[in-house]
Design a protein around this motif. Structure first.
Motif, mmCIF file in Angstrom:
data_model
loop_
_atom_site.group_PDB
_atom_site.id
_atom_site.type_symbol
_atom_site.label_atom_id
_atom_site.label_comp_id
_atom_site.label_asym_id
_atom_site.label_seq_id
_atom_site.Cartn_x
_atom_site.Cartn_y
_atom_site.Cartn_z
ATOM 1 N N GLN A 45 3.195 18.258 -13.758
ATOM 2 C CA GLN A 45 2.155 18.800 -12.891
ATOM 3 C C GLN A 45 1.039 17.797 -12.706
ATOM 4 N N GLU A 46 0.478 17.814 -11.508
ATOM 5 C CA GLU A 46 -0.643 16.951 -11.155
ATOM 6 C C GLU A 46 -1.772 17.823 -10.602
ATOM 7 N N HIS A 63 -3.477 14.193 -7.023
ATOM 8 C CA HIS A 63 -4.118 13.111 -7.763
ATOM 9 C C HIS A 63 -3.081 12.581 -8.743
ATOM 10 N N LEU A 64 -2.506 11.451 -8.418
ATOM 11 C CA LEU A 64 -1.398 10.900 -9.199
ATOM 12 C C LEU A 64 -1.898 10.383 -10.541
ATOM 13 N N ARG A 65 -1.334 10.921 -11.598
ATOM 14 C CA ARG A 65 -1.701 10.476 -12.940
ATOM 15 C C ARG A 65 -0.475 10.368 -13.835
ATOM 16 N N HIS A 66 0.279 11.447 -13.935
ATOM 17 C CA HIS A 66 1.348 11.537 -14.924
ATOM 18 C C HIS A 66 2.726 11.197 -14.372
ATOM 19 N N SER A 67 2.907 11.359 -13.081
ATOM 20 C CA SER A 67 4.252 11.281 -12.525
ATOM 21 C C SER A 67 4.551 9.948 -11.842
ATOM 22 N N ARG A 98 -4.584 7.326 -8.057
ATOM 23 C CA ARG A 98 -4.740 7.377 -6.601
ATOM 24 C C ARG A 98 -4.402 8.776 -6.082
ATOM 25 N N TRP A 99 -4.772 9.033 -4.851
ATOM 26 C CA TRP A 99 -4.525 10.311 -4.190
ATOM 27 C C TRP A 99 -3.440 10.129 -3.148
ATOM 28 N N PHE A 123 -4.565 6.918 -1.251
ATOM 29 C CA PHE A 123 -6.001 6.649 -1.178
ATOM 30 C C PHE A 123 -6.551 6.468 -2.584
ATOM 31 N N ASP A 124 -7.596 5.665 -2.691
ATOM 32 C CA ASP A 124 -8.208 5.435 -3.997
ATOM 33 C C ASP A 124 -9.043 6.614 -4.469
ATOM 34 N N THR A 125 -9.599 7.382 -3.541
ATOM 35 C CA THR A 125 -10.452 8.518 -3.897
ATOM 36 C C THR A 125 -10.113 9.738 -3.051
#
Length: 93
Positions: free
Chosen positions: A18-19, A36-40, A48-49, A66-68
């Motif tokens: 999950q994100e 919001h890409l973090r774990h996957s 990044r988004w 996107f960065d934000t």
């Protein structure tokens, strides 16, 4: 079009877990889903988004990163402005 872009936080299930994400609305209509890409993802994309889905004027964007979150919302604004400009040119023809 100067309608505000409203956001609603959400969780998005991906293949890897999950994100955090946001639903983006204009005039009460859903126009985009961003995560919001973090774990996957790999380190290259972490933080990044990503546009998971776009609707209506935002449906033509393809894979956007996107960065934000603010940059993603500016992209939505550009989609709306481009759609309005196309509509105005069509009406004038």
């Amino acid at each position: 079009m100067n309608a505000p872009i409203d956001s609603q936080p959400t969780r998005i299930t991906t293949e890897s877990g999950q994100e955090d994400g946001m639903l983006l609305f204009v005039d009460g209509s859903l126009v985009a889903v961003v995560s919001h890409l973090r774990h996957s993802v790999t380190d290259e994309f972490a933080g990044r988004w990503f546009i998971e889905a776009g609707f209506g004027p935002c449906s033509h964007g393809g894979s956007q990163l996107f960065d934000t979150a603010e940059e993603a919302m500016r992209w939505v604004r550009r989609c709306l402005e481009e759609d309005q400009a196309v509509g105005e040119r069509s009406a004038a023809a």
